[in-house]
Design an enzyme around this catalytic site. Structure first.
Site, PDB file in Angstrom:
ATOM      1  CB  SER A 124      -0.856  -0.030   1.265  1.00 32.99           C
ATOM      2  OG  SER A 124      -1.440   1.223   1.484  1.00 32.99           O
ATOM      3  CE1 TYR A 148      -3.495  -2.862   5.517  1.00 31.94           C
ATOM      4  CE2 TYR A 148      -3.168  -0.536   5.017  1.00 31.94           C
ATOM      5  CZ  TYR A 148      -3.423  -1.833   4.604  1.00 31.94           C
ATOM      6  OH  TYR A 148      -3.606  -2.087   3.258  1.00 31.94           O
ATOM      7  CE  LYS A 152      -1.256  -4.705   3.318  1.00 32.28           C
ATOM      8  NZ  LYS A 152      -1.579  -5.983   2.683  1.00 32.28           N
TER       9      LYS A 152
END
Ligand code: NAD
Ligand code: UFG
Length: 336
Positions: A124, A148, A152
Site C-alpha cells: 500500500s 497496518y 505491510k
C-alpha cells in the site's frame, strides 16, 4: 499459469480473479471469508463462464495451506489475504501483525516446500507516510504511521529477503486508492458496517443508505482545501496483477512497484464526479479533519509502465460510474 489467489473473494481479489480467468490462467482461491462473501466467487464464475476451486481456510494455518499448495502446485501466488483497516489496526495491532505478517510467513513456507518461486503481494502507498516530495516514487522514504502500514512494510522486507535466496521473484505492488467496480455491476466493493473509505461512503449516500457525506477537513493546503488522493479503478489494478504475474515468472529478485494513475483528485472533485455519474446530488457537510490523514499524495507510476508495460486507462468518471452501477444494482452489496 496455475495461480493461487489468497483473499480472492475480496474486493480487489475478485476483480483480479476475473481478469486472470479471462486471460486463461487456472486459479485456486483460498479465503476465510472474514471480510467477503462466497457470492462474489459465484458471480465471477457466471461472468467468465469459467470454473475454479475454492478452499475455505486461513493463510496462517500452515498445515492447511501446505496441503492446498501441495495438491494444486501453483506456479505463482497472488497474496491479497489480510486485514486492511487503518483505524482498527491501532486498536488491535497484534491481530494485524498476526494476519498480515504470520499469514505471509506460512504462505512462503508452504510455497518453499513445493518449489513455488513467484509471488505478487498487495502492499500500500500507506508505507510512505508523510510525503517529503510528490509524486511518491518507489525510492521515497518509508515511514508508515500506523500498525497496518507497518505490517505491510514488514512483509515487504520479508519478501525481499525471501526473493534474495535465489531463483525467486517477489513483485510488491503498492496500491494507491482502489475504487470502482467491474463494468457489469455484478461485483464490487461491499464493506461491512459504516464504510471508512470515501467512495463506498459516497455510494451509500447516493443510494439512500446514509444521509450525507462528512468531508473530513476543508482547510488543507490543497487546491480546494480537501484531501487529495490518487484514485485508481479496480479493473486497472486487476490488470496490473495479470502483468505482474507474467513479469514474476520471467525475473528473479524483488521489485517494488507503485500502482496508481499519477493524478490526484480532491474529495470535492470525487463528489462532483459521482454526482454526474449518478445523476443526483450527494449531500455533504464539512467535518473536522480525520486523525492521521495526509493532505495530498499521488503516485509516480512510471516504473509500472517501464517494467510491466502497464498504465491505468480508466478516468475518475469511469470509476464513479462503475461504482454507482454496482451500488445501484446491489444496494445492500452481496446480501440480497
Ligand atoms: P478485502 O478485505 O475485500 O479482501 C481481503 C480478503 O482476504 C477477504 O476476502 C478476506 O475474507 C480474506 N482474508 C483476510 N484475512 C485472511 C486470512 N488470514 N486467511 C484467508 N483469507 C483472509 O480487501 P481488499 O480491498 O480486496 O484488499 C486486498 C489486499 O490489498 C489487502 O492485503 C489490503 O491490505 C491491500 N490493499 C487494499 C487497499 C484498499 O484500499 N482496498 C489499498 C492498499 C492495499
Ligand atoms: N474522506 C472523507 N470522508 C469520508 C471518508 C474519507 O472526507 O467519509 C476523505 C479522507 O479524509 C481523505 C480521502 O477522503 O482525504 C480518502 O480517504 P479514504 O479513507 O478513502 O482513503 P485513504 O487515503 O485514507 O486510505 C486508503 C485505504 C488505506 C490505504 C490507502 C492507500 O483506506 O488502507 O488508501 O493509499 F493504505
Amino acid at each position: 499459469m496455475r495461480i493461487l489467489i489468497t483473499g480472492g473473494a475480496g474486493y480487489i481479489g475478485s476483480h483480479t480473479l476475473l481478469d486472470l480467468l479471462s486471460a486463461d490462467h487456472e486459479a485456486l482461491v483460498v479465503d476465510n471469508f472474514s471480510n467477503s462473501s462466497p457470492k462474489a466467487l459465484d458471480r465471477v464464475r457466471e461472468l467468465t463462464n469459467r470454473n475454479f476451486d475454492v478452499a475455505e481456510g486461513d493463510v496462517r494455518d500452515l498445515s492447511s495451506i501446505s496441503a492446498r499448495i501441495e495438491a494444486f502446485k501453483p506456479e505463482a501466488v497472488i497474496h491479497f489475504a489480510g486485514l486492511k483497516s487503518v483505524g482498527e489496526s491501532t486498536e488491535i495491532p497484534l491481530h494485524y501483525y498476526d494476519h498480515n505478517v504470520n499469514g505471509t510467513l506460512a504462505l512462503l513456507r508452504a510455497m518453499d516446500a513445493v518449489g513455488c518461486r513467484n509471488i505478487v503481494f498487495s502492499s500500500s502507498a500507506t508505507v510512505y507516510g508523510d510525503p517529503e516530495y510528490l509524486p511518491y516514487d518507489e525510492h521515497h522514504r518509508l515511514a508508515p504511521a500506523n500498525p497496518y502500514g507497518r505490517s505491510k512494510l514488514f512483509v515487504e522486507e520479508i519478501l525481499k529477503d525471501w526473493a534474495a535466496t535465489g531463483g525467486k521473484s517477489a513483485v510488491i505492488l503498492r496500491y494507491f486508492n482502489p475504487v470502482g467496480a467491474h463494468v457489469s455491476g455484478r461485483i464490487g466493493e461491499d464493506p461491512w458496517g459504516v464504510p471508512n473509505n470515501l467512495v463506498p461512503f459516497v455510494s451509500q449516500v447516493a443510494v439512500g443508505r446514509r444521509e450525507k457525506l462528512h468531508v473530513f477537513g476543508n482547510d488543507y493546503d490543497t487546491r480546494d482545501g480537501t484531501g487529495v488522493r490518487d484514485y485508481i479503478h479496480v479493473c486497472d489494478l486487476a490488470s496490473a496483477h495479470v502483468a505482474a504475474v507474467s513479469f514474476a515468472a520471467n525475473h528473479n529478485g524483488a521489485e517494488v512497484i507503485n500502482v496508481g494513475t499519477g493524478i490526484g483528485a480532491s474529495v470535492l472533485e470525487v463528489v462532483k464526479a459521482f454526482e454526474t455519474a449518478a445523476g443526483k446530488p450527494v449531500p455533504y457537510g464539512i467535518a473536522p479533519r480525520r486523525a492521521g490523514d495526509i493532505a495530498e499524495y499521488y503516485a509516480d507510476a512510471s516504473k509500472a509502465k517501464r517494467l510491466l508495460g502497464w498504465s491505468a486507462k480508466y478516468t475518475l468518471a469511469d470509476m464513479c460510474s462503475s461504482a454507482w452501477k454496482w451500488q445501484s444494482m446491489n444496494p445492500n452489496g452481496y446480501e440480497d
